[in-house]
Design a protein around this motif. Structure first.
Motif, PDB file in Angstrom:
ATOM      1  N   HIS A  50      20.902  25.806 -62.610  1.00 17.09           N
ATOM      2  CA  HIS A  50      20.557  24.450 -62.182  1.00 17.09           C
ATOM      3  C   HIS A  50      20.123  24.520 -60.727  1.00 17.09           C
ATOM      4  O   HIS A  50      20.817  25.096 -59.890  1.00 17.09           O
ATOM      5  CB  HIS A  50      21.754  23.505 -62.329  1.00 17.09           C
ATOM      6  CG  HIS A  50      22.240  23.374 -63.742  1.00 17.09           C
ATOM      7  ND1 HIS A  50      21.880  22.338 -64.565  1.00 17.09           N
ATOM      8  CD2 HIS A  50      23.047  24.190 -64.477  1.00 17.09           C
ATOM      9  CE1 HIS A  50      22.454  22.488 -65.744  1.00 17.09           C
ATOM     10  NE2 HIS A  50      23.167  23.611 -65.721  1.00 17.09           N
ATOM     11  N   ARG A  51      18.978  23.896 -60.423  1.00 21.91           N
ATOM     12  CA  ARG A  51      18.447  23.926 -59.074  1.00 21.91           C
ATOM     13  C   ARG A  51      18.230  22.511 -58.548  1.00 21.91           C
ATOM     14  O   ARG A  51      18.183  21.549 -59.311  1.00 21.91           O
ATOM     15  CB  ARG A  51      17.123  24.702 -59.040  1.00 21.91           C
ATOM     16  CG  ARG A  51      17.246  26.139 -59.546  1.00 21.91           C
ATOM     17  CD  ARG A  51      15.954  26.908 -59.416  1.00 21.91           C
ATOM     18  NE  ARG A  51      15.583  27.089 -58.004  1.00 21.91           N
ATOM     19  CZ  ARG A  51      14.518  27.758 -57.614  1.00 21.91           C
ATOM     20  NH1 ARG A  51      13.704  28.300 -58.507  1.00 21.91           N
ATOM     21  NH2 ARG A  51      14.233  27.871 -56.316  1.00 21.91           N
ATOM     22  N   GLY A  52      18.104  22.404 -57.223  1.00 13.73           N
ATOM     23  CA  GLY A  52      17.751  21.131 -56.606  1.00 13.73           C
ATOM     24  C   GLY A  52      18.898  20.364 -55.996  1.00 13.73           C
ATOM     25  O   GLY A  52      18.664  19.400 -55.258  1.00 13.73           O
ATOM     26  N   LEU A  53      20.142  20.753 -56.248  1.00 10.73           N
ATOM     27  CA  LEU A  53      21.266  20.073 -55.611  1.00 10.73           C
ATOM     28  C   LEU A  53      21.270  20.438 -54.132  1.00 10.73           C
ATOM     29  O   LEU A  53      21.188  21.620 -53.781  1.00 10.73           O
ATOM     30  CB  LEU A  53      22.580  20.499 -56.276  1.00 10.73           C
ATOM     31  CG  LEU A  53      23.805  19.623 -55.998  1.00 10.73           C
ATOM     32  CD1 LEU A  53      23.629  18.248 -56.640  1.00 10.73           C
ATOM     33  CD2 LEU A  53      25.075  20.275 -56.548  1.00 10.73           C
ATOM     34  N   ALA A  54      21.343  19.435 -53.259  1.00 12.68           N
ATOM     35  CA  ALA A  54      21.215  19.661 -51.815  1.00 12.68           C
ATOM     36  C   ALA A  54      19.919  20.400 -51.503  1.00 12.68           C
ATOM     37  O   ALA A  54      19.872  21.328 -50.700  1.00 12.68           O
ATOM     38  CB  ALA A  54      22.429  20.406 -51.257  1.00 12.68           C
ATOM     39  N   LYS A  55      18.874  20.007 -52.179  1.00  9.88           N
ATOM     40  CA  LYS A  55      17.508  20.489 -51.976  1.00  9.88           C
ATOM     41  C   LYS A  55      17.307  21.918 -52.462  1.00  9.88           C
ATOM     42  O   LYS A  55      16.559  22.159 -53.409  1.00  9.88           O
ATOM     43  CB  LYS A  55      17.084  20.351 -50.520  1.00  9.88           C
ATOM     44  CG  LYS A  55      15.598  20.565 -50.286  1.00  9.88           C
ATOM     45  CD  LYS A  55      15.204  20.284 -48.840  1.00  9.88           C
ATOM     46  CE  LYS A  55      13.708  20.484 -48.636  1.00  9.88           C
ATOM     47  NZ  LYS A  55      13.310  20.204 -47.229  1.00  9.88           N
ATOM     48  N   THR A  56      17.947  22.896 -51.826  1.00 13.16           N
ATOM     49  CA  THR A  56      17.709  24.289 -52.191  1.00 13.16           C
ATOM     50  C   THR A  56      18.925  24.953 -52.833  1.00 13.16           C
ATOM     51  O   THR A  56      18.926  26.168 -53.047  1.00 13.16           O
ATOM     52  CB  THR A  56      17.295  25.102 -50.948  1.00 13.16           C
ATOM     53  OG1 THR A  56      18.210  24.832 -49.875  1.00 13.16           O
ATOM     54  CG2 THR A  56      15.886  24.736 -50.501  1.00 13.16           C
ATOM     55  N   GLY A  57      19.950  24.178 -53.158  1.00  9.67           N
ATOM     56  CA  GLY A  57      21.137  24.749 -53.768  1.00  9.67           C
ATOM     57  C   GLY A  57      20.879  25.230 -55.189  1.00  9.67           C
ATOM     58  O   GLY A  57      19.990  24.740 -55.880  1.00  9.67           O
ATOM     59  N   VAL A  58      21.677  26.209 -55.609  1.00 10.77           N
ATOM     60  CA  VAL A  58      21.593  26.750 -56.963  1.00 10.77           C
ATOM     61  C   VAL A  58      22.997  26.794 -57.549  1.00 10.77           C
ATOM     62  O   VAL A  58      23.936  27.256 -56.885  1.00 10.77           O
ATOM     63  CB  VAL A  58      20.989  28.170 -56.976  1.00 10.77           C
ATOM     64  CG1 VAL A  58      20.918  28.712 -58.414  1.00 10.77           C
ATOM     65  CG2 VAL A  58      19.604  28.182 -56.345  1.00 10.77           C
TER      66      VAL A  58
END
Length: 390
Positions: A50-58
């Motif tokens: 899953h990507r996109g949490l806090a912009k660049t979080g994975v």
């Protein structure tokens, strides 16, 4: 449970990952290349990405052999610092003004190593969430992740993180219940005096003299107002005023940082800064403005999880190599936001090659690749212990 053999066998591979990340550092919320590498590797190992949490979080999601309903989170930070590297080895930073001077390249690599091993073996019951977090270095990426629903979307019964620690020899693990790292706040103070001719000071209200009084008085908040059994730091780090030899300036500007472990001590110092500023302003007949910014809260380990981490570490490195009452640091760490939301623990992983090894945030720092298998084994061991199969 010593260092896991299959992880140790991949030391050279992990070293290559780490050095590639080191050579291509990215600042907070800009970890585009780094997060893409992380996501690609997790997906290749069959881990849900899953990507996109806090912009660049994975976030990587991995289920064990059976679903016990139990969950655990493991976190690594990915960002670098805005500074030039002064090393001269082949994997030095290729980006001017950016450097992995805090070892986040190593943290990311160790969590990847743990994820690869756990994906192959799945010797656990329940679900692991691999949390690759952006922007630890001042950006508060941990706070952003929590506020954007990290634990709502990816529930964790408990959460663990670790930081390389050059103050401990390689092979030593440090942990403790309670505070591990401090609340990290900042303040700005502006003195509005009256300028004038340096040879006729009676016509002015000299902000330089007032600034000197303020610096000395503020130090008493630690030396005379804080219980000696508590820890606190108040450091003035900048003083700006004046333009030439014979002019008393109108204003002076000071700033600095406050580090505390306990909220009560923090509140006392905040009130004290404002009280002292008001008193000195009244004494000299000037205006003093104080702006206080609360930074990361203290990173406080939960007792049960700290004990769990210590026991797992003892099985890997031996009881003699685990410091259960390691000295906490007055540095700041945004893993605090995760620990405020879920039970967990934060560990120090010794990495010093010799006494006096280079500390983090130094332009000559480099992560010690020899501890990569140890850190990955420690993270994997926490999963296999807390989500024990069968």
């Amino acid at each position: 449970m010593p260092v896991i053999n299959s992880i140790a066998a991949r030391k050279e591979e992990m070293t290559a990952w780490r050095r590639d990340l080191h050579a291509h550092p990215e600042l907070g919320f800009e970890e585009v290349r780094t997060s893409a590498i992380v996501a690609e590797k997790l997906a290749a190992w069959g881990i849900e990405v899953h990507r996109g949490l806090a912009k660049t979080g994975v976030i990587g999601v991995l289920k064990g052999r059976t679903d016990s309903g139990r969950t655990i989170g493991l976190r690594a930070d990915m960002d670098c610092l805005p500074m030039d590297e002064l090393n001269d080895f082949a994997h030095k930073s290729t980006v001017p003004g950016k450097m992995h001077a805090c070892g986040h390249d190593g943290h990311t690599t160790m969590l990847l190593g743990a994820a690869q091993y756990l994906a192959e073996t799945r010797n656990f019951d329940g679900t692991v969430h691999f949390i690759f977090q952006p922007a630890e270095e001042g950006g508060g990426g941990g706070d952003v992740m929590v506020r954007e629903g990290l634990f709502d979307r990816f529930p964790c019964d408990e959460v663990y993180g670790l930081h390389n620690w050059p103050l401990l020899p390689a092979g030593i693990v440090g942990v403790r219940p309670g505070p591990m790292m401090a609340a990290a706040d900042m303040f700005d103070i502006r003195i509005r005096g009256v300028g004038g001719h340096a040879a006729i000071p009676q016509t002015a209200k000299d902000p330089v003299v007032i600034a000197a009084q303020l610096v000395g008085a503020l130090q008493t908040l630690v030396s005379r107002n804080t219980n000696p059994m508590d820890s606190a730091v108040l450091s003035i780090t900048q003083i700006h005023t004046g333009t030439t030899h014979n002019v008393i300036p109108d204003e002076a500007y000071l700033n600095g940082t406050v580090r505390t472990f306990r909220p009560e001590v923090q509140a006392m110092i905040v009130a004290g800064i404002k009280r002292i500023a008001d008193g000195i302003a009244a004494a000299f007949g000037v205006s003093i403005e104080v702006k206080y910014d609360y930074g990361y809260p203290a990173t406080v380990n939960h007792a049960d999880q700290a004990e769990t981490a210590a026991q797992v570490a003892e099985r890997i490195v031996g009881e003699a190599n685990v410091q259960r009452d390691v000295e906490p640091s007055l540095g700041g760490e945004d893993f605090a936001y995760l620990l405020n939301a879920r039970p967990g623990a934060y560990l120090f992983l010794g990495q010093a090659r010799a006494a006096g090894d280079t500390m983090v945030h130094n332009p000559h720092y480099d992560f010690n690749d020899e501890v990569l298998p140890l850190g990955a084994s420690l993270l994997a061991g926490l999963v296999e212990t807390q989500l024990k199969a069968g």
